[in-house]
Design an enzyme around this catalytic site. Structure first.
Site, PDB file in Angstrom:
ATOM      1  N   HIS A 105       0.838  -1.209   0.000  1.00  0.00           N
ATOM      2  CA  HIS A 105       0.000   0.000   0.000  1.00  0.00           C
ATOM      3  C   HIS A 105       0.863   1.246   0.000  1.00  0.00           C
ATOM      4  O   HIS A 105       2.024   1.235   0.415  1.00  0.00           O
ATOM      5  CB  HIS A 105      -0.948   0.017   1.213  1.00  0.00           C
ATOM      6  CG  HIS A 105      -0.283   0.355   2.511  1.00  0.00           C
ATOM      7  ND1 HIS A 105      -0.025   1.656   2.897  1.00  0.00           N
ATOM      8  CD2 HIS A 105       0.182  -0.433   3.523  1.00  0.00           C
ATOM      9  CE1 HIS A 105       0.563   1.649   4.094  1.00  0.00           C
ATOM     10  NE2 HIS A 105       0.707   0.398   4.491  1.00  0.00           N
ATOM     11  N   CYS A 106       0.298   2.322  -0.484  1.00  0.00           N
ATOM     12  CA  CYS A 106       0.846   3.660  -0.292  1.00  0.00           C
ATOM     13  C   CYS A 106      -0.268   4.453   0.386  1.00  0.00           C
ATOM     14  O   CYS A 106      -0.773   4.018   1.422  1.00  0.00           O
ATOM     15  CB  CYS A 106       1.335   4.270  -1.603  1.00  0.00           C
ATOM     16  SG  CYS A 106       0.219   4.077  -3.017  1.00  0.00           S
ATOM     17  N   SER A 107      -0.700   5.558  -0.164  1.00  0.00           N
ATOM     18  CA  SER A 107      -1.845   6.261   0.399  1.00  0.00           C
ATOM     19  C   SER A 107      -3.123   5.863  -0.341  1.00  0.00           C
ATOM     20  O   SER A 107      -4.055   5.320   0.243  1.00  0.00           O
ATOM     21  CB  SER A 107      -1.644   7.777   0.338  1.00  0.00           C
ATOM     22  OG  SER A 107      -2.726   8.451   0.957  1.00  0.00           O
ATOM     23  N   THR A 145       2.183   2.070  -5.285  1.00  0.00           N
ATOM     24  CA  THR A 145       1.875   0.640  -5.149  1.00  0.00           C
ATOM     25  C   THR A 145       1.900  -0.055  -6.506  1.00  0.00           C
ATOM     26  O   THR A 145       2.511  -1.120  -6.666  1.00  0.00           O
ATOM     27  CB  THR A 145       0.502   0.465  -4.481  1.00  0.00           C
ATOM     28  OG1 THR A 145       0.556   1.018  -3.156  1.00  0.00           O
ATOM     29  CG2 THR A 145       0.103  -0.994  -4.400  1.00  0.00           C
TER      30      THR A 145
END
Length: 320
Positions: A249-251, A257
């Protein structure tokens, strides 16, 4: 892909192509072509009124066909009594939701190697750990900073040893923090108090990748990808049951990602078949994780990282 013809490069053709003076302009045009390819699918669960608050961004949708489905636990409450100061109760109640903004994504010739998801919100962190537990994931990759305001990603694990967070039936304890050269690796213990079972989770945190930028050194991401795959391979050999997908995940869970998964797929294709086709790889990922690799800069970084990896391998072969 059916209806779309992209050139598949062998190693020598790839180098020849990337050495051309106008190559980066070609990459921007190729990215635009990939972005323009229509993908059919529905996002009905993303749009359900009861799920809207679970989505970090209203304009980052989640495909129905590849979404991760959670089981329903009911809304049971758990009494943790008086905690000792090292156990932080985020919530005592289980989530009854079966929805999470997360998608299965294939590796190269490996079904569902990844679960790509948005950065957990405080209100969805229990769902996140339920997903990790139910799908037997043992490796998590975080490509974003966390923030106290929960605008980017909630701090769903404690960055201090021996502390715990409780999310309903799930308790996450930080066992060990290892500072690597460019990322932080944390050993966590995930316990399901309803069944009194626990297992170890390996968390890789690379917070230096900005939302609309790229790492200055491709070696950092290549090293991270290598260490993540190495850890998963180790766990396949030693775990009682086969580890589930790598959670990335990222944001928003689509840009950094998607770029991470693209590079991993491309490197796997090179190792197994000595060929690479980045537009095809990105398109496949976008069919599973909506809007992945949406920036031309992210797409260009995929090329840079693959080229860097090939040069590094050639140097190892001939000079070491």
């Amino acid at each position: 892909m059916p209806g779309y013809c992209f050139e598949i490069f062998n190693v020598f053709d790839f180098f020849d192509k990337t050495n051309k003076a106008n190559f980066w302009e070609f990459v921007r045009l190729e990215h635009a072509q990939v972005m323009d390819i229509p993908i059919s699918g529905t996002v009905n669960h993303f749009l359900k009124p009861e799920n809207l608050r679970k989505n970090r961004y209203h304009d980052v949708t989640c495909w129905d066909n590849s979404r991760v489905v959670l089981s329903s636990h009911g809304s049971k409450m758990y009494d943790y009594g008086d905690s000792d100061g090292k156990k932080i109760i985020v919530t005592s109640q289980d989530s009854d939701s079966t929805y999470i903004h997360a998608s299965f994504v294939n590796g190269f010739k490996e079904a569902n190697k990844f679960i790509c998801c948005q950065g957990p919100k405080e209100s969805t962190s229990g769902d996140f750990w339920k997903m990790v537990s139910e799908h037997n994931s043992s490796v998590i990759v975080s490509l974003t900073e966390t923030d106290d305001e929960d605008q980017v990603c909630y701090e769903y694990w404690v960055k201090e040893e021996d502390y715990e967070l409780a999310f309903g039936r799930y308790v996450v304890k930080t066992l060990e923090i290892i500072e690597e050269s460019s990322f932080t690796r944390t050993r966590l213990r995930l316990t399901d108090v309803s069944s009194d079972t626990s297992r170890e989770i390996h968390h890789f945190w690379y917070p230096h990748w900005s939302d609309y930028g790229n790492p200055t050194n491709p070696a950092e991401i290549l090293n991270l990808i290598s260490k993540v795959n190495q850890k998963r391979k180790e766990m396949k050999k030693t775990a009682d049951s086969q580890p589930g997908p790598i959670v990335v995940h990222c944001s928003a869970g689509i840009g950094r990602t998607g770029t991470f998964c693209t590079i991993d797929n491309a490197l796997s294709q090179l190792r197994k078949e000595q060929t690479v086709c980045l537009p095809q790889t990105v398109l496949k990922i976008r069919k599973q994780r909506h809007s992945s690799v949406f920036l031309p800069e992210q797409y260009a970084f995929c090329y840079k990282a693959v080229r860097y990896a090939l040069i590094r391998e050639i140097k190892k072969k001939f000079f070491y």
